[in-house]
Design a protein around this motif. Structure first.
Motif, PDB file in Angstrom:
ATOM      1  N   ALA A 165       0.845  -1.196   0.000  1.00 14.77           N
ATOM      2  CA  ALA A 165       0.000   0.000   0.000  1.00 14.77           C
ATOM      3  C   ALA A 165       0.876   1.240   0.000  1.00 14.77           C
ATOM      4  O   ALA A 165       1.944   1.256   0.626  1.00 14.77           O
ATOM      5  N   ASN A 166       0.431   2.261  -0.722  1.00 13.76           N
ATOM      6  CA  ASN A 166       1.044   3.582  -0.663  1.00 13.76           C
ATOM      7  C   ASN A 166       0.254   4.432   0.323  1.00 13.76           C
ATOM      8  O   ASN A 166      -0.979   4.443   0.288  1.00 13.76           O
ATOM      9  N   LEU A 167       0.976   5.139   1.197  1.00 12.12           N
ATOM     10  CA  LEU A 167       0.320   5.899   2.256  1.00 12.12           C
ATOM     11  C   LEU A 167       0.877   7.311   2.316  1.00 12.12           C
ATOM     12  O   LEU A 167       2.095   7.512   2.295  1.00 12.12           O
ATOM     13  N   ASP A 168      -0.017   8.300   2.394  1.00 10.47           N
ATOM     14  CA  ASP A 168       0.425   9.671   2.657  1.00 10.47           C
ATOM     15  C   ASP A 168       0.874   9.769   4.110  1.00 10.47           C
ATOM     16  O   ASP A 168       0.423   9.007   4.973  1.00 10.47           O
ATOM     17  N   ALA A 169       1.743  10.724   4.372  1.00 10.34           N
ATOM     18  CA  ALA A 169       2.312  10.854   5.715  1.00 10.34           C
ATOM     19  C   ALA A 169       1.241  11.034   6.784  1.00 10.34           C
ATOM     20  O   ALA A 169       1.362  10.489   7.889  1.00 10.34           O
ATOM     21  N   ASP A 170       0.184  11.780   6.476  1.00  6.58           N
ATOM     22  CA  ASP A 170      -0.815  12.054   7.512  1.00  6.58           C
ATOM     23  C   ASP A 170      -1.584  10.808   7.935  1.00  6.58           C
ATOM     24  O   ASP A 170      -2.267  10.816   8.960  1.00  6.58           O
ATOM     25  N   ARG A 171      -1.479   9.724   7.195  1.00  9.12           N
ATOM     26  CA  ARG A 171      -2.164   8.488   7.575  1.00  9.12           C
ATOM     27  C   ARG A 171      -1.368   7.690   8.611  1.00  9.12           C
ATOM     28  O   ARG A 171      -1.953   6.853   9.305  1.00  9.12           O
ATOM     29  N   ILE A 172      -0.063   7.939   8.706  1.00  6.67           N
ATOM     30  CA  ILE A 172       0.728   7.172   9.674  1.00  6.67           C
ATOM     31  C   ILE A 172       1.331   8.039  10.778  1.00  6.67           C
ATOM     32  O   ILE A 172       1.868   7.517  11.745  1.00  6.67           O
ATOM     33  N   LEU A 173       1.223   9.352  10.634  1.00 11.18           N
ATOM     34  CA  LEU A 173       1.640  10.230  11.720  1.00 11.18           C
ATOM     35  C   LEU A 173       0.550  10.274  12.790  1.00 11.18           C
ATOM     36  O   LEU A 173      -0.616   9.981  12.533  1.00 11.18           O
ATOM     37  N   THR A 174       0.935  10.662  13.996  1.00 13.29           N
ATOM     38  CA  THR A 174       0.012  10.726  15.129  1.00 13.29           C
ATOM     39  C   THR A 174      -0.357  12.179  15.416  1.00 13.29           C
ATOM     40  O   THR A 174       0.520  12.982  15.744  1.00 13.29           O
ATOM     41  N   PRO A 175      -1.625  12.553  15.313  1.00 17.47           N
ATOM     42  CA  PRO A 175      -2.026  13.930  15.623  1.00 17.47           C
ATOM     43  C   PRO A 175      -1.753  14.259  17.095  1.00 17.47           C
ATOM     44  O   PRO A 175      -2.023  13.450  17.982  1.00 17.47           O
ATOM     45  N   LEU A 176      -1.229  15.456  17.337  1.00 14.39           N
ATOM     46  CA  LEU A 176      -0.923  15.885  18.705  1.00 14.39           C
ATOM     47  C   LEU A 176      -1.841  16.996  19.189  1.00 14.39           C
ATOM     48  O   LEU A 176      -1.645  17.506  20.304  1.00 14.39           O
ATOM     49  N   ASP A 177      -2.817  17.379  18.386  1.00 12.28           N
ATOM     50  CA  ASP A 177      -3.721  18.457  18.778  1.00 12.28           C
ATOM     51  C   ASP A 177      -4.413  18.123  20.098  1.00 12.28           C
ATOM     52  O   ASP A 177      -5.054  17.078  20.238  1.00 12.28           O
ATOM     53  N   GLY A 178      -4.261  19.015  21.071  1.00 10.56           N
ATOM     54  CA  GLY A 178      -4.871  18.817  22.379  1.00 10.56           C
ATOM     55  C   GLY A 178      -4.045  17.981  23.328  1.00 10.56           C
ATOM     56  O   GLY A 178      -4.386  17.868  24.513  1.00 10.56           O
ATOM     57  N   ALA A 179      -2.952  17.382  22.837  1.00  9.49           N
ATOM     58  CA  ALA A 179      -2.119  16.519  23.686  1.00  9.49           C
ATOM     59  C   ALA A 179      -0.708  17.076  23.857  1.00  9.49           C
ATOM     60  O   ALA A 179       0.197  16.359  24.276  1.00  9.49           O
ATOM     61  N   GLU A 180      -0.537  18.357  23.569  1.00 15.01           N
ATOM     62  CA  GLU A 180       0.797  18.952  23.640  1.00 15.01           C
ATOM     63  C   GLU A 180       1.394  18.873  25.043  1.00 15.01           C
ATOM     64  O   GLU A 180       2.574  18.544  25.222  1.00 15.01           O
ATOM     65  N   GLU A 181       0.592  19.166  26.070  1.00 15.04           N
ATOM     66  CA  GLU A 181       1.105  19.118  27.437  1.00 15.04           C
ATOM     67  C   GLU A 181       1.419  17.680  27.842  1.00 15.04           C
ATOM     68  O   GLU A 181       2.389  17.432  28.572  1.00 15.04           O
ATOM     69  N   LEU A 182       0.617  16.748  27.384  1.00  7.24           N
ATOM     70  CA  LEU A 182       0.841  15.343  27.716  1.00  7.24           C
ATOM     71  C   LEU A 182       2.204  14.878  27.229  1.00  7.24           C
ATOM     72  O   LEU A 182       2.990  14.302  27.993  1.00  7.24           O
ATOM     73  N   VAL A 183       2.534  15.118  25.972  1.00 11.12           N
ATOM     74  CA  VAL A 183       3.802  14.634  25.432  1.00 11.12           C
ATOM     75  C   VAL A 183       4.977  15.433  25.977  1.00 11.12           C
ATOM     76  O   VAL A 183       6.091  14.906  26.106  1.00 11.12           O
ATOM     77  N   ALA A 184       4.748  16.698  26.342  1.00 11.82           N
ATOM     78  CA  ALA A 184       5.825  17.503  26.915  1.00 11.82           C
ATOM     79  C   ALA A 184       6.228  16.990  28.292  1.00 11.82           C
ATOM     80  O   ALA A 184       7.383  17.145  28.708  1.00 11.82           O
ATOM     81  N   ASP A 185       5.287  16.364  28.994  1.00 16.85           N
ATOM     82  CA  ASP A 185       5.554  15.849  30.344  1.00 16.85           C
ATOM     83  C   ASP A 185       5.882  14.360  30.337  1.00 16.85           C
ATOM     84  O   ASP A 185       5.765  13.694  31.363  1.00 16.85           O
ATOM     85  N   GLU A 186       6.317  13.827  29.205  1.00 18.97           N
ATOM     86  CA  GLU A 186       6.521  12.385  29.059  1.00 18.97           C
ATOM     87  C   GLU A 186       7.445  11.810  30.130  1.00 18.97           C
ATOM     88  O   GLU A 186       7.105  10.816  30.792  1.00 18.97           O
ATOM     89  N   ALA A 187       8.616  12.395  30.310  1.00 17.44           N
ATOM     90  CA  ALA A 187       9.589  11.837  31.252  1.00 17.44           C
ATOM     91  C   ALA A 187       9.042  11.803  32.671  1.00 17.44           C
ATOM     92  O   ALA A 187       9.179  10.789  33.381  1.00 17.44           O
ATOM     93  N   GLU A 188       8.407  12.893  33.092  1.00 18.01           N
ATOM     94  CA  GLU A 188       7.873  12.954  34.453  1.00 18.01           C
ATOM     95  C   GLU A 188       6.737  11.959  34.648  1.00 18.01           C
ATOM     96  O   GLU A 188       6.641  11.292  35.691  1.00 18.01           O
ATOM     97  N   LEU A 189       5.871  11.824  33.652  1.00 16.23           N
ATOM     98  CA  LEU A 189       4.748  10.895  33.758  1.00 16.23           C
ATOM     99  C   LEU A 189       5.221   9.450  33.801  1.00 16.23           C
ATOM    100  O   LEU A 189       4.719   8.641  34.586  1.00 16.23           O
ATOM    101  N   LEU A 190       6.200   9.099  32.980  1.00 12.86           N
ATOM    102  CA  LEU A 190       6.727   7.739  32.991  1.00 12.86           C
ATOM    103  C   LEU A 190       7.336   7.408  34.354  1.00 12.86           C
ATOM    104  O   LEU A 190       7.117   6.317  34.904  1.00 12.86           O
ATOM    105  N   ALA A 191       8.097   8.352  34.905  1.00  8.34           N
ATOM    106  CA  ALA A 191       8.712   8.132  36.213  1.00  8.34           C
ATOM    107  C   ALA A 191       7.648   7.965  37.284  1.00  8.34           C
ATOM    108  O   ALA A 191       7.764   7.107  38.161  1.00  8.34           O
ATOM    109  N   SER A 192       6.591   8.781  37.223  1.00 14.22           N
ATOM    110  CA  SER A 192       5.526   8.715  38.221  1.00 14.22           C
ATOM    111  C   SER A 192       4.770   7.393  38.133  1.00 14.22           C
ATOM    112  O   SER A 192       4.477   6.754  39.153  1.00 14.22           O
ATOM    113  N   ILE A 193       4.458   6.958  36.915  1.00 10.97           N
ATOM    114  CA  ILE A 193       3.717   5.710  36.732  1.00 10.97           C
ATOM    115  C   ILE A 193       4.539   4.507  37.173  1.00 10.97           C
ATOM    116  O   ILE A 193       4.039   3.603  37.852  1.00 10.97           O
TER     117      ILE A 193
END
Length: 246
Positions: free
Chosen positions: A155-183
């Motif tokens: 299959a041929n795929l445009d980039a937007d079909r395999i990329l992950t949208p980050l709209d609304g999740a910017e703070e979540l991914v910015a806090d990745e290291a702290e959240l992983l450590a906490s969990i």
């Protein structure tokens, strides 16, 4: 209601297969354009992914492929995941993903720190040289991709079909290291329990990253990508989804 045939072939989901390969591949064949001839130049590189799925490369200025990219940023990456592949047999029966895009050297300190953390989580031995003056992190801006899922599956795929949208999740991914450590602090054996649930109990498993669409756990050379049933955008949704996985 019609019963499915006993020997029915599983449905081929090209988008899901491509996303899985993108997140689980630890190495890739990198093709750049040699100068001045323009010939394709192939080399082997380690690879990780940004939260949105964009490939991350750590390259030295002394390498020929880096000099090529500084002149012409166009590239191709061939990704495959060797984890859980049976030994022997025809390698062409296994899925692989070819990405076309352009490499951009990352100079912004905040972005560099994020990509550095994600890359070293997947390749901890790279910390020995990641901060050398001649090394730099590159983000690959994907344009298109071609998935070959084995004989008769492509299959041929445009980039937007395999990329992950980050709209609304910017703070979540910015806090990745702290959240992983906490969990992990709250549930030290969480990664081991997840690995067991997904068929790989042996090893020193640990959580190495997440994004709105899934969680990555690793044990040295091995990686397991656990896709979430629905995307998450907040830390509470992330914790609840991980708890539900168990």
């Amino acid at each position: 209601m019609t019963d499915e045939p006993k020997n029915a072939v599983p449905q081929f989901d090209a988008q899901a297969e491509a996303k899985s390969l993108l997140r689980t591949a630890r190495a890739a064949a990198l093709a750049t354009l040699a100068q001045p001839s323009g010939h394709p130049f192939a080399s082997l590189v380690n690879v990780a992914t940004a939260p949105d799925g964009s490939p991350i490369l750590l390259l030295s200025r002394l390498a020929a492929h880096t000099r090529h990219l500084d002149t012409d940023p166009r590239l191709s990456l061939l990704l495959y995941s060797a984890f859980n592949m049976p030994s022997g047999g025809d390698p062409l029966t296994h899925p692989r993903l070819t990405i076309l895009g352009r490499a951009k050297r990352v100079s912004d300190p905040t972005e560099r720190q994020l990509l550095r953390a994600r890359f070293l989580a997947r390749h901890p031995k790279s910390s020995l040289y990641a901060d050398f003056a001649d090394f730099g992190f590159f983000r690959v801006a994907m344009e298109t991709a071609h998935l070959n899922g084995g004989f008769g599956r492509a299959a041929n795929l445009d980039a937007d079909r395999i990329l992950t949208p980050l709209d609304g999740a910017e703070e979540l991914v910015a806090d990745e290291a702290e959240l992983l450590a906490s969990i992990e602090s709250a549930e030290p054996r969480l990664a081991h329990r997840l690995a067991t649930a997904f068929g790989s109990s042996e090893g020193a498993w640990q959580m190495i990253g997440f994004d709105p669409e899934g969680l990555d756990i690793g044990d040295g050379e091995r990686l397991i990508r656990i896709a979430f049933p629905t995307p998450v955008a907040t830390s509470s949704e992330l914790r609840r989804t991980i708890a539900d996985l168990l």
